[in-house]
Design a protein around this motif. Structure first.
Motif, PDB file in Angstrom:
ATOM      1  N   SER A   1       0.792  -1.133  -0.060  1.00 16.97           N
ATOM      2  CA  SER A   1       0.012   0.199  -0.036  1.00 16.97           C
ATOM      3  C   SER A   1       0.746   1.193  -0.057  1.00 16.97           C
ATOM      4  CB  SER A   1      -0.910  -0.085   1.246  1.00 16.97           C
ATOM      5  OG  SER A   1      -0.194   0.384   2.372  1.00 16.97           O
ATOM      6  N   THR A   2       0.344   2.153  -0.674  1.00 20.52           N
ATOM      7  CA  THR A   2       0.925   3.499  -0.917  1.00 20.52           C
ATOM      8  C   THR A   2       0.323   4.700  -0.514  1.00 20.52           C
ATOM      9  OG1 THR A   2       0.575   3.533  -3.117  1.00 20.52           O
ATOM     10  CG2 THR A   2       2.769   2.564  -2.467  1.00 20.52           C
ATOM     11  N   SER A   3       0.888   5.712  -0.014  1.00 24.15           N
ATOM     12  CA  SER A   3       0.627   7.203  -0.069  1.00 24.15           C
ATOM     13  C   SER A   3       1.260   7.774  -1.349  1.00 24.15           C
ATOM     14  CB  SER A   3       0.789   7.901   1.231  1.00 24.15           C
ATOM     15  OG  SER A   3       0.144   7.432   2.038  1.00 24.15           O
ATOM     16  N   MET A   4       1.031   8.978  -2.061  1.00 18.19           N
ATOM     17  CA  MET A   4       1.736   9.358  -3.151  1.00 18.19           C
ATOM     18  C   MET A   4       1.717  10.883  -3.056  1.00 18.19           C
ATOM     19  SD  MET A   4      -0.782   8.135  -5.954  1.00 18.19           S
ATOM     20  CE  MET A   4      -1.160   6.691  -5.181  1.00 18.19           C
ATOM     21  N   ILE A   5       2.736  11.402  -3.874  1.00 15.86           N
ATOM     22  CA  ILE A   5       2.473  12.947  -4.213  1.00 15.86           C
ATOM     23  C   ILE A   5       2.417  13.157  -5.774  1.00 15.86           C
ATOM     24  CG2 ILE A   5       3.703  15.098  -4.360  1.00 15.86           C
ATOM     25  CD1 ILE A   5       4.878  14.289  -1.491  1.00 15.86           C
ATOM     26  N   LEU A   6       1.503  13.744  -6.271  1.00 18.08           N
ATOM     27  CA  LEU A   6       1.562  14.055  -7.750  1.00 18.08           C
ATOM     28  C   LEU A   6       2.122  15.404  -7.988  1.00 18.08           C
ATOM     29  CD1 LEU A   6      -1.075  11.839  -7.101  1.00 18.08           C
ATOM     30  CD2 LEU A   6      -1.441  12.489  -9.489  1.00 18.08           C
ATOM     31  N   GLU A   7       2.851  15.546  -8.948  1.00 21.36           N
ATOM     32  CA  GLU A   7       3.359  16.883  -9.469  1.00 21.36           C
ATOM     33  C   GLU A   7       2.885  17.092 -10.917  1.00 21.36           C
ATOM     34  OE1 GLU A   7       7.411  18.127  -8.518  1.00 21.36           O
ATOM     35  OE2 GLU A   7       7.689  16.069  -7.488  1.00 21.36           O
TER      36      GLU A   7
ATOM     37  N   GLY B   1      -0.727  15.894  -2.587  1.00 18.88           N
ATOM     38  CA  GLY B   1      -0.616  14.496  -1.866  1.00 18.88           C
ATOM     39  C   GLY B   1      -2.034  13.742  -1.759  1.00 18.88           C
ATOM     40  N   PHE B   2      -1.657  12.315  -1.805  1.00 21.05           N
ATOM     41  CA  PHE B   2      -2.920  11.254  -1.625  1.00 21.05           C
ATOM     42  C   PHE B   2      -2.635  10.542  -0.700  1.00 21.05           C
ATOM     43  CE2 PHE B   2      -5.259   7.721  -3.726  1.00 21.05           C
ATOM     44  CZ  PHE B   2      -6.381   7.903  -2.939  1.00 21.05           C
ATOM     45  N   SER B   3      -3.189  10.388   0.428  1.00 17.21           N
ATOM     46  CA  SER B   3      -2.924   9.647   1.492  1.00 17.21           C
ATOM     47  C   SER B   3      -3.096   8.086   1.175  1.00 17.21           C
ATOM     48  CB  SER B   3      -3.779   9.722   2.858  1.00 17.21           C
ATOM     49  OG  SER B   3      -4.966   9.376   2.495  1.00 17.21           O
TER      50      SER B   3
ATOM     51  N   LEU C   1      -3.998  18.239  -0.186  1.00 18.64           N
ATOM     52  CA  LEU C   1      -3.944  16.938   0.298  1.00 18.64           C
ATOM     53  C   LEU C   1      -5.223  16.002   0.388  1.00 18.64           C
ATOM     54  CD1 LEU C   1      -2.410  14.545   1.781  1.00 18.64           C
ATOM     55  CD2 LEU C   1      -3.207  15.621   3.920  1.00 18.64           C
ATOM     56  N   ILE C   2      -5.356  14.975  -0.375  1.00 19.72           N
ATOM     57  CA  ILE C   2      -6.629  14.259  -0.112  1.00 19.72           C
ATOM     58  C   ILE C   2      -6.173  13.187   0.774  1.00 19.72           C
ATOM     59  CG2 ILE C   2      -8.103  12.789  -1.521  1.00 19.72           C
ATOM     60  CD1 ILE C   2      -6.843  13.692  -4.089  1.00 19.72           C
ATOM     61  N   MET C   3      -7.073  13.342   1.861  1.00 16.89           N
ATOM     62  CA  MET C   3      -6.689  12.535   2.973  1.00 16.89           C
ATOM     63  C   MET C   3      -7.816  11.437   3.434  1.00 16.89           C
ATOM     64  SD  MET C   3      -4.455  13.206   6.724  1.00 16.89           S
ATOM     65  CE  MET C   3      -6.196  13.963   7.493  1.00 16.89           C
ATOM     66  N   GLU C   4      -7.773  10.312   3.885  1.00 19.15           N
ATOM     67  CA  GLU C   4      -8.672   9.387   4.425  1.00 19.15           C
ATOM     68  C   GLU C   4      -9.324   9.748   5.714  1.00 19.15           C
ATOM     69  OE1 GLU C   4      -8.716   6.260   6.632  1.00 19.15           O
ATOM     70  OE2 GLU C   4      -6.633   5.704   6.505  1.00 19.15           O
ATOM     71  N   SER C   5     -10.420   9.381   6.145  1.00 22.31           N
ATOM     72  CA  SER C   5     -10.909   9.881   7.227  1.00 22.31           C
ATOM     73  C   SER C   5     -11.949   8.998   8.160  1.00 22.31           C
ATOM     74  CB  SER C   5     -11.945  11.188   7.215  1.00 22.31           C
ATOM     75  OG  SER C   5     -12.768  11.024   6.345  1.00 22.31           O
ATOM     76  N   THR C   6     -11.435   7.541   7.632  1.00 16.59           N
ATOM     77  CA  THR C   6     -12.427   6.608   8.222  1.00 16.59           C
ATOM     78  C   THR C   6     -12.520   6.493   9.554  1.00 16.59           C
ATOM     79  OG1 THR C   6     -11.203   5.322   6.298  1.00 16.59           O
ATOM     80  CG2 THR C   6     -12.701   4.195   7.823  1.00 16.59           C
TER      81      THR C   6
ATOM     82  N   LYS D   1      -2.422  24.297   1.854  1.00 20.76           N
ATOM     83  CA  LYS D   1      -3.441  25.201   1.286  1.00 20.76           C
ATOM     84  C   LYS D   1      -4.770  24.552   1.651  1.00 20.76           C
ATOM     85  CE  LYS D   1      -0.718  27.175  -2.605  1.00 20.76           C
ATOM     86  NZ  LYS D   1      -0.854  27.436  -4.045  1.00 20.76           N
ATOM     87  N   LYS D   2      -4.913  23.247   1.336  1.00 19.96           N
ATOM     88  CA  LYS D   2      -6.306  22.773   1.630  1.00 19.96           C
ATOM     89  C   LYS D   2      -6.134  21.169   1.710  1.00 19.96           C
ATOM     90  CE  LYS D   2     -10.001  24.666  -0.811  1.00 19.96           C
ATOM     91  NZ  LYS D   2     -10.823  24.986  -1.395  1.00 19.96           N
ATOM     92  N   VAL D   3      -7.181  20.870   2.660  1.00 21.75           N
ATOM     93  CA  VAL D   3      -7.194  19.199   3.012  1.00 21.75           C
ATOM     94  C   VAL D   3      -8.567  18.839   2.479  1.00 21.75           C
ATOM     95  CG1 VAL D   3      -7.148  17.379   4.375  1.00 21.75           C
ATOM     96  CG2 VAL D   3      -5.668  19.277   4.753  1.00 21.75           C
ATOM     97  N   PHE D   4      -8.754  17.734   1.473  1.00 25.09           N
ATOM     98  CA  PHE D   4      -9.881  17.300   1.264  1.00 25.09           C
ATOM     99  C   PHE D   4     -10.110  15.680   1.844  1.00 25.09           C
ATOM    100  CE2 PHE D   4      -8.404  19.623  -2.588  1.00 25.09           C
ATOM    101  CZ  PHE D   4      -9.369  20.417  -2.846  1.00 25.09           C
TER     102      PHE D   4
END
Length: 465
Positions: free
Chosen positions: A171-177, A184-186, A209-214, A426-429
């Motif tokens: 499993s991975t988190s990642m950074i897209l440029e 960032g995607f967690s 950042l796109i982050m999970e919140s389960t 700047k913002k977290v989704f």
């Protein structure tokens, strides 16, 4: 760069996030939405964009709620690359084939029962599988392995780099440029100290950042208590002559349970009762685990150093054959049956629940998050009556939860994980969480770091700059 959220938006299943840049469309994950049967089928079978218009898929990990709708995407015309880690590729080959097989078999079973109900005046609609084994096979050549930590150029103007998410094997988190921005995607963030897996890596600085919140609204019990809780359940149930039925995700949770049971029996903390892993997928997945020791933590590596198999011991039996699975119904006396799926939505676990849930000597041990409207959620809520294969059954078995083994970081762990990147963010989704969980985590993020935080709904779009 433009983001659109199509899955895992105010829910925990069906992860699928669209990234548009340079005039091209990309997907982060393509998972199955799980819930009510008809709603799930409609959402999974119809994409909100032409499948052929997607340039590439970047996959965080192999769990079905992140990878499970890839065959439908291919069935609808997708022919581009699917980038992910080597361990995830190997797991997906097993998991997608199993998903297709189970969908066909479950549809056949439900339709046979439909014919019976039709004869007594009921008029249910026939059930069709979402995709077939042939659709899954057409997906396999599209996988492109990308090593953990490698920077991959996906297209001109878009690259990404992965980090170990510590959630499951590969499993991975990642950074897209792209477009001068770092996104960032967690993926799904694991917990420090989970059996087998290395601890989650933290990301380098990002703009968004796109982050999970389960589990964004709670703090888990300490992992050190997992073995003690498991031993209590086994000893209590065995003492009354019952069976422990464990719905467990075939990949990750099953292997962690096997390792813990191995350690408890070696330490004589539980009786030496038979343990069955009844899932062809779990058997195949365990072989993939054996193939990728590079993903192990120090504790799991020690088994290899000592010449032991962490996933095999004397009282453990792996079952592939369906007839051997059926024989478990005739067993008398204490035993542990671990079977998929983890949310009790498909597979052999449904048959084990159907045969054991009405017996008060037995225990159903829940080991992971149960999404809204799933059978697993109904069981963990201890509803007095639950539907299995369309028939209501009395829930008389004891229901226990092993929350300590959750593969998802809790509120405190998520806040700690994002701390190094909080400056300049700047913002977290927030995704992969139900509304209450997302709202609770958003409040803490805003309080701790002062960062704008949103929980997008399905179809919401955001232009990043």
């Amino acid at each position: 760069m433009k983001l659109t959220f199509w899955g895992a938006a105010k829910t925990v299943t069906g992860s699928m996030h669209q990234v548009e840049t340079g005039g091209k469309r990309y997907l982060l994950d393509c998972g199955l939405y799980q819930g009510r049967r008809q709603e799930s089928f409609e959402r999974n079978s119809h994409f909100p964009f032409p499948a052929s218009s997607v340039h590439a898929v970047i996959l965080s990990h192999a769990h079905i709620d992140h990878s499970g709708n890839l065959p439908t995407l291919v069935k609808n015309g997708y022919a581009g690359p699917i980038y992910t880690t080597p361990a995830t590729v190997d797991l997906c080959l097993a998991m997608l084939a199993d998903s297709a097989f189970l969908q066909e078999k479950d549809a056949e079973f439900v339709n046979r029962r439909r014919e019976h109900r039709k004869s007594i005046g009921c008029d249910d609609r026939p059930v069709t599988p979402l995709y077939t084994p042939e659709d899954a096979e057409r997906t396999f050549p599209l996988f492109h392995p990308v090593s953990l930590g490698e920077k991959k150029q996906v297209a001109e103007g878009l690259s990404y780099k992965t980090y170990d998410a510590g959630h499951m094997l590969g499993s991975t988190s990642m950074i897209l440029e792209a477009d001068g921005l770092r996104l960032g995607f967690s993926g799904d963030v694991g917990r420090p100290g989970l059996p087998i897996l290395r601890d989650p890596q933290r990301l380098d600085p990002v703009d968004y950042l796109i982050m999970e919140s389960t589990y964004g609204d709670r703090v888990h019990k300490h992992l050190a208590g997992a073995a003690e809780t498991l031993a209590d359940v086994v000893n209590r149930t065995a003492g009354r002559g019952g069976k422990i039925i464990v719905p467990a995700f075939a990949v990750g949770r099953t292997q962690q349970l096997v390792l813990l049971l191995h350690q408890l029996m070696d330490a004589h903390k539980i009786p030496s009762i038979p343990i069955f892993v009844d899932s062809p997928l779990a058997v195949n997945a365990t072989e993939v685990f054996r193939k990728h020791p590079e993903c192990y933590d120090e504790e799991a590596r020690k088994f290899l150093t000592d010449g032991e198999d962490p996933f095999g011991f004397r009282r453990l039996t792996y079952i592939r054959d369906v007839n051997e699975s059926k024989k478990l119904n005739d067993l008398h006396g204490p035993c542990v049956i671990v079977s998929a799926s983890g949310m009790c939505e498909a597979g052999r676990i449904l048959h084990h629940l159907r045969n054991n849930i009405e017996n008060s000597r037995n225990t159903v041990l829940i080991t992971g998050f149960q999404a809204e409207h799933t059978l697993g959620r109904k069981i963990v809520e201890k509803q007095p009556e639950v539907p299995i294969f369309g028939e209501p059954l009395r829930l008389r078995a004891e229901v226990c939860s092993l929350e300590e083994l959750s593969g998802h970081a809790d509120q405190k762990e998520l806040i700690g994980w994002m701390q190094p990147i909080s400056k300049g963010l700047k913002k977290v989704f927030l995704v992969h969480g139900e509304p209450a969980q997302g709202a609770a985590l958003a409040q803490v993020i805003q309080h701790e770091y002062g960062i704008e935080t949103v929980q997008p709904s399905r179809g919401d779009s955001f232009v990043l700059s």
